[in-house]
Design an enzyme around this catalytic site. Sequence first.
Site, PDB file in Angstrom:
ATOM      1  N   SER A 204      -3.311  -0.586   2.458  1.00 53.85           N
ATOM      2  CA  SER A 204      -3.376  -1.788   1.610  1.00 53.85           C
ATOM      3  C   SER A 204      -3.493  -3.101   2.357  1.00 53.85           C
ATOM      4  O   SER A 204      -3.757  -4.133   1.749  1.00 53.85           O
ATOM      5  CB  SER A 204      -2.136  -1.858   0.715  1.00 53.85           C
TER       6      SER A 204
ATOM      7  N   SER B 212      -4.535  -3.080  -1.530  1.00 53.38           N
ATOM      8  CA  SER B 212      -3.984  -3.945  -2.541  1.00 53.38           C
ATOM      9  C   SER B 212      -3.698  -5.383  -2.085  1.00 53.38           C
ATOM     10  O   SER B 212      -3.533  -6.256  -2.924  1.00 53.38           O
ATOM     11  CB  SER B 212      -2.682  -3.334  -3.065  1.00 53.38           C
TER      12      SER B 212
ATOM     13  N   LYS C 223       2.135 -12.210  -0.105  1.00 49.47           N
ATOM     14  CA  LYS C 223       1.754 -11.232  -1.134  1.00 49.47           C
ATOM     15  C   LYS C 223       2.854 -11.166  -2.195  1.00 49.47           C
ATOM     16  O   LYS C 223       4.040 -11.218  -1.865  1.00 49.47           O
ATOM     17  CB  LYS C 223       1.561  -9.856  -0.478  1.00 49.47           C
TER      18      LYS C 223
END
Lengths: 99, 512
Positions: B178, B154, B79
């Site tokens: 997330s 996210s 990420k």
Amino acid sequence: MKQIELTDEMMEYVGILAKLELSPQEMDAGRKDMEEMLDYINQLDELDTTGIEPLSHVFPMTNVFREDVVENGDGATDTLKNAPAEKSGGIKAPKTIGE
Amino acid sequence: MDIMQATAVALGRKIKEKEITAVEAVEASLAAIRSREPQVNSFLAINEEGAIERARRVQREIEAGRLAGPLAGVPVAIKDNLCTRELRTTCASRILVNYIPTYTAEAVKRLEAAGAVVIGKTNMDEFAMGSTTETSAFGVTRNPWNPEHVPGGSSGGSCAAVAAEEVPFALGSDTGGSLRQPCSFCGVTGIKPTYGTVSRYGLIAYGSSLDQVGPIARDVTDCAVILETIAAYDRKDSTSIKREDLVFSQGLSDDVKGLRIGIPRDYLGEGLDPEVKETILEAAKVLGEKGALVEEFDLGLTRYAIPAYYVIACGEASSNLARFDGVKYGYRAEEYQGLHDMYKKSRSKGFGAEVKRRIMLGSFVLSSGYYDAYYLKALKVKALIKQAFDRAFASYDVILGPAAPATAPKLGESLGNPLQMYLGDIYTVSANLAGLPGISLPCGMDSRGLPIGLQLLGDCFQEKTIIRAAYSYEQTRPYRRSPLAAGEAMQVGQAAAGETMQDGPLAERRHL
């Protein structure tokens, strides 16, 4: 339940704290969103928290110390590559004294 | 079988047994990325040359017997809020569009030490603020199950990349759900560990008291093995915890006899999609049939978790994001009058709407005159929520519920009403407030063919218990591949592919 109305002065103050320059449209939209969120957040007032200690971390936290010795070498060259502006081996920024 | 269909542990085994090499594994991953990215757009940066070079070195180490762990030679996606040395790290924000970290996040370093090969950086909501990956400054990611839908967020890019079989596993982060929510939307598995288990060193902070890094993969075994690789005490993170029980794969046993599972009634009420509810209860029944003691109970305080969470997270974010000022790195405005004007203009142009919204709310709740009424109040409510979970875990080993109230919404439906979007975090934020570990794994499909995620929460440090429950449940249900991975038609995605390419992210992301 308290109902928050954000005045122009309050919004301006938030802008100063947040270090954001907002257009009039952004300011209006921001005010609307914030008022809506704060109204929603105000439901926390339904809970009696008298005598409750605020919990900042779930586990007890203490500062972590170590000897003050360099462990990661000299990263100056790579660090400077990220600088938006550079001058003689330093990061160039607008004048901060004597403004 | 396609190499990319293998789980991380299975692929690691193939490499170890000389069935394939680390270089072949990385090349297969890059080929999958080349073919699927136009439809899914999971990645912000692809480290093509670096990954192949690194795979060659790893292969030599494996052959020399110096690397023998389960992840040696296995490709991984990271990420984009985890710093990677010499590999651009943007947090999907314009303000970090040109930022090249000088160091690597501890969690990534530990993966690299175990021989995993970083393939690239994945798309996310800007600074992890969002639930759909639509607040990314570099374009949206599409759901591999249906390109008209969001992957969640996210950690949407990481979850989509795993579901699309572009990589066998990825790292994500979880501040309020997330990692668990996009796992649910993409039909993959992820663990948010107990706060303090994985070092946050090099994770670009959003809400420091809530943020945790965790694994995303296609099964529970992978997640346990990855978690035990990245979890360790780290003195570079002052909130890191010294734990002795980090061999999470010990939890991989198909045995839930006598396990006490509680389902909070508040998690089944208003706002929960009926199909999701039915599927979650069906999963609970399966665990019951395997010998677990399942019952409903009143957890309490559930509806206060979201308001408390947004006060705390936004307050911390407003402070954490103060560092992005255009001075030392990142975007600096071209024209300005003096230092303060430079700060303001750089931040105003560099941050997107959702980030500004949260920084403003955070600045307000921390400001003098409002601090006690909002921030301190939220910290007290957090204490009450923690107490409610302490009471629950006195009676139950596992708390079972949905990961999200509904399956993935369509692209473009969520950002118009921020408050409504925040309400989607109802089942996940409490774990962050109370520091609890949580696992999200697929448990069914809705009538539109979108995955439904089951969430299992454990008491602090009880990862092995939820891993055991998840592993046992998983044995009853074969893994379902996303249509994109299985090569079925993604009509809308294909039509949109040309568009996505021209829009920029694909062209832009090659510049590392």
